[in-house]
Design an enzyme around this catalytic site. Structure first.
Site, PDB file in Angstrom:
ATOM      1  N   CYS A  69       0.816  -1.224   0.000  1.00 28.28           N
ATOM      2  CA  CYS A  69       0.000   0.000   0.000  1.00 28.28           C
ATOM      3  C   CYS A  69       0.845   1.267   0.000  1.00 28.28           C
ATOM      4  CB  CYS A  69      -0.943  -0.003   1.193  1.00 28.28           C
ATOM      5  SG  CYS A  69      -2.127  -1.341   1.119  1.00 28.28           S
ATOM      6  N   ASN A  93      -9.999  -0.121  -0.777  1.00 35.16           N
ATOM      7  CA  ASN A  93      -8.536  -0.081  -0.701  1.00 35.16           C
ATOM      8  C   ASN A  93      -7.951  -0.755  -1.955  1.00 35.16           C
ATOM      9  OD1 ASN A  93      -5.844  -0.359  -0.092  1.00 35.16           O
ATOM     10  ND2 ASN A  93      -6.164  -1.323   1.907  1.00 35.16           N
ATOM     11  N   HIS A 140      -3.413   7.282   2.273  1.00 30.16           N
ATOM     12  CA  HIS A 140      -3.800   5.974   1.749  1.00 30.16           C
ATOM     13  C   HIS A 140      -5.210   5.663   2.229  1.00 30.16           C
ATOM     14  CE1 HIS A 140      -3.878   1.817   0.747  1.00 30.16           C
ATOM     15  NE2 HIS A 140      -3.771   1.398   1.991  1.00 30.16           N
TER      16      HIS A 140
HETATM   17  O1  UT7 Z   1      -3.961  -1.066   3.431  1.00 29.18           O
HETATM   18  C1  UT7 Z   1      -2.865  -1.595   4.052  1.00 29.18           C
HETATM   19  C2  UT7 Z   1      -2.976  -1.742   5.481  1.00 29.18           C
HETATM   20  N1  UT7 Z   1      -4.265  -2.258   5.923  1.00 29.18           N
HETATM   21  C3  UT7 Z   1      -5.005  -1.540   6.760  1.00 29.18           C
HETATM   22  O2  UT7 Z   1      -4.666  -0.407   7.066  1.00 29.18           O
HETATM   23  C4  UT7 Z   1      -6.223  -2.193   7.337  1.00 29.18           C
HETATM   24  C5  UT7 Z   1      -6.229  -1.997   8.846  1.00 29.18           C
HETATM   25  N2  UT7 Z   1      -7.310  -2.712   9.546  1.00 29.18           N
HETATM   26  C6  UT7 Z   1      -8.614  -2.401   9.388  1.00 29.18           C
HETATM   27  O3  UT7 Z   1      -8.989  -1.537   8.614  1.00 29.18           O
HETATM   28  C7  UT7 Z   1      -9.600  -3.105  10.284  1.00 29.18           C
HETATM   29  O4  UT7 Z   1      -8.893  -3.815  11.272  1.00 29.18           O
HETATM   30  C8  UT7 Z   1     -10.561  -4.079   9.542  1.00 29.18           C
HETATM   31  C9  UT7 Z   1     -11.542  -3.288   8.688  1.00 29.18           C
HETATM   32  C10 UT7 Z   1      -9.777  -5.041   8.670  1.00 29.18           C
HETATM   33  C11 UT7 Z   1     -11.387  -4.854  10.556  1.00 29.18           C
HETATM   34  O5  UT7 Z   1     -12.103  -3.941  11.384  1.00 29.18           O
HETATM   35  P1  UT7 Z   1     -12.021  -4.017  12.986  1.00 29.18           P
HETATM   36  O6  UT7 Z   1     -12.851  -2.929  13.505  1.00 29.18           O
HETATM   37  O7  UT7 Z   1     -10.561  -4.037  13.372  1.00 29.18           O
HETATM   38  O8  UT7 Z   1     -12.710  -5.373  13.266  1.00 29.18           O
HETATM   39  P2  UT7 Z   1     -12.174  -6.625  14.089  1.00 29.18           P
HETATM   40  O9  UT7 Z   1     -11.287  -7.440  13.219  1.00 29.18           O
HETATM   41  O10 UT7 Z   1     -11.629  -6.171  15.426  1.00 29.18           O
HETATM   42  O11 UT7 Z   1     -13.490  -7.391  14.357  1.00 29.18           O
HETATM   43  C12 UT7 Z   1     -14.537  -6.831  15.193  1.00 29.18           C
HETATM   44  C13 UT7 Z   1     -15.750  -7.743  15.077  1.00 29.18           C
HETATM   45  C14 UT7 Z   1     -15.424  -9.211  15.207  1.00 29.18           C
HETATM   46  O12 UT7 Z   1     -16.530  -9.873  15.831  1.00 29.18           O
HETATM   47  P3  UT7 Z   1     -16.487 -10.229  17.377  1.00 29.18           P
HETATM   48  O13 UT7 Z   1     -15.288 -11.105  17.570  1.00 29.18           O
HETATM   49  O14 UT7 Z   1     -16.350  -8.915  18.101  1.00 29.18           O
HETATM   50  O15 UT7 Z   1     -17.799 -10.916  17.596  1.00 29.18           O
HETATM   51  C15 UT7 Z   1     -15.330  -9.672  13.782  1.00 29.18           C
HETATM   52  O16 UT7 Z   1     -15.578 -11.050  13.644  1.00 29.18           O
HETATM   53  O17 UT7 Z   1     -16.326  -7.566  13.779  1.00 29.18           O
HETATM   54  C16 UT7 Z   1     -16.412  -8.858  13.142  1.00 29.18           C
HETATM   55  N3  UT7 Z   1     -16.221  -8.646  11.722  1.00 29.18           N
HETATM   56  C17 UT7 Z   1     -17.242  -8.424  10.875  1.00 29.18           C
HETATM   57  N4  UT7 Z   1     -18.557  -8.355  11.066  1.00 29.18           N
HETATM   58  C18 UT7 Z   1     -19.336  -8.094   9.996  1.00 29.18           C
HETATM   59  C19 UT7 Z   1     -15.059  -8.629  11.033  1.00 29.18           C
HETATM   60  N5  UT7 Z   1     -15.305  -8.386   9.730  1.00 29.18           N
HETATM   61  C20 UT7 Z   1     -16.649  -8.262   9.618  1.00 29.18           C
HETATM   62  C21 UT7 Z   1     -17.502  -8.011   8.535  1.00 29.18           C
HETATM   63  N6  UT7 Z   1     -18.833  -7.938   8.761  1.00 29.18           N
HETATM   64  N7  UT7 Z   1     -17.053  -7.829   7.280  1.00 29.18           N
END
Ligand code: UT7
Length: 330
Positions: free
Chosen positions: A115, A285, A255
């Protein structure tokens, strides 16, 4: 004697016509529009049909760039293509694009850095101009992320899409152009965001394919925190390097990985969102594509002399910030 600066003198872009909306994703994985929009800011992404490859997007964007800047393809010296999804593992996609656009006097190379790829490539390209050895350098950033995403992994598939942008670098006739950059890398970040299989360490075999380890793996939480920290600290460093404060800056171009990362970086810098370029809702992204796609969407608002900071964070980890003054009125 100060070196001649490299200036961006035009932008060309290409995004595929096919859209993958949040409603489409709801049918593919256990997710919903409300979660995706509130947690990422993304409403839709573009998907390139199979069989076309990165060079297809590169060809269209570069042809548009050459037309917009009234440039003869035979005058191009060098094409640097930032991507992690080239047409083939080899040969190099930059040279495929050169061939397709008729840049028969150019050579080219791909650059990784995920990225942060466009930022790394812009910094690299500017050095070829500053040295005086090259007069017209095309810097491309783009990815066909749909070719490496696991569409069964809801936490990853919702954020990525396909798209590409290209800029022309030429010697600046005045002091506007690329001033400097602070680039960083930390290889210990590899396990948080990578494709395990398909490289020389773990060549693809049936077992790895079944386990889908030839596709992107991301541990999003730690990446989120490092992205916020990396982008905000290098923006501060580049401001200090140039004796500037946030009030001097017309635009920050971040980004586009997650609207919450962008908003947190802006708030840590105490920088108003009105002067932050955001188009994540349309494309998601696109990895190396986000910065040129954002510049293109805001091109009509950019004025000659505007002070602009580009900042990115990606797999590796790689990150950094680059300071330029915009070189033309569109
Ligand atoms: O581009 C290069 C670098 N990459 C980035 O900068 C990406 C950085 N990371 C992110 O943008 C975020 O971490 C994500 C968008 C990938 C994920 O979002 P998050 O707020 O960190 O979610 P999480 O992984 O902490 O998950 C929170 C909850 C979980 O459920 P529980 O365990 O709390 O019940 C996940 O299973 O959200 C759940 N979850 C979803 N629910 C509905 C994860 N993905 C989804 C989804 N739909 N698509």
């Amino acid at each position: 004697m100060s070196l001649q600066k490299a200036a961006i003198t035009g932008i060309g872009t290409y995004v595929p016509d096919d859209k993958l909306t949040n409603a489409d994703l709801e049918k593919m994985v256990d997710t919903n529009d409300e979660w995706i929009v509130s947690r990422t800011g993304i409403k839709e992404r573009r998907i390139l049909p199979k069989g076309l490859g990165l060079s297809y997007m590169g060809e269209h964007a570069v042809k548009q760039l050459l037309e917009k800047t009234n440039t003869d393809p035979l005058d191009i010296d060098l094409i640097i293509c930032a991507t992690i999804t080239g047409d083939y593992r080899f040969p190099d996609t930059a040279n495929q694009i050169a061939m397709k656009v008729g840049a028969n006097n150019a050579y080219g190379f791909e650059l990784g850095a995920a990225c942060s790829g466009f930022l790394y490539a812009l910094q690299t390209g500017s050095k070829f101009i500053e040295s005086g050895t090259h007069k017209k350098v095309i810097v491309i950033g783009g990815d066909v992320m749909s070719s490496i995403i696991n569409y069964e992994d809801r936490s990853t598939c919702v954020i990525f899409g396909d798209g590409l942008g290209a800029v022309l670098l030429e010697p600046s006739p005045d002091e506007d152009g690329i001033h400097n950059a602070i680039m960083k890398a930390d290889g210990s970040g590899v396990d948080f965001l990578f494709m395990k299989a398909g490289g020389s360490k773990n060549p693809i075999d049936a077992e790895l394919l079944v386990a889908k380890e030839h596709l992107v793996f991301q541990n999003g939480g730690p990446v989120f925190k490092r992205a916020v920290q990396g982008m905000s600290s290098t923006v501060k460093d580049v401001l200090a390097l140039n004796g500037l404060t946030r009030d001097d800056i017309n635009w920050v171009v971040p980004h586009q990985a997650n609207i919450r990362i962008i908003q947190t970086v802006a708030s840590m810098l105490d920088f108003p969102m009105e002067r932050v370029m955001v188009n994540i809702e349309k494309f998601g992204n696109t990895t190396a594509g986000t910065l040129p796609l954002a510049l293109n969407d805001y091109e009509s608002k950019l004025k000659k002399g505007d002070k602009v900071i580009l900042t990115a964070f990606g797999g590796g980890f790689t990150w950094g910030s680059l300071y330029l003054t915009w070189a033309y009125d569109s």
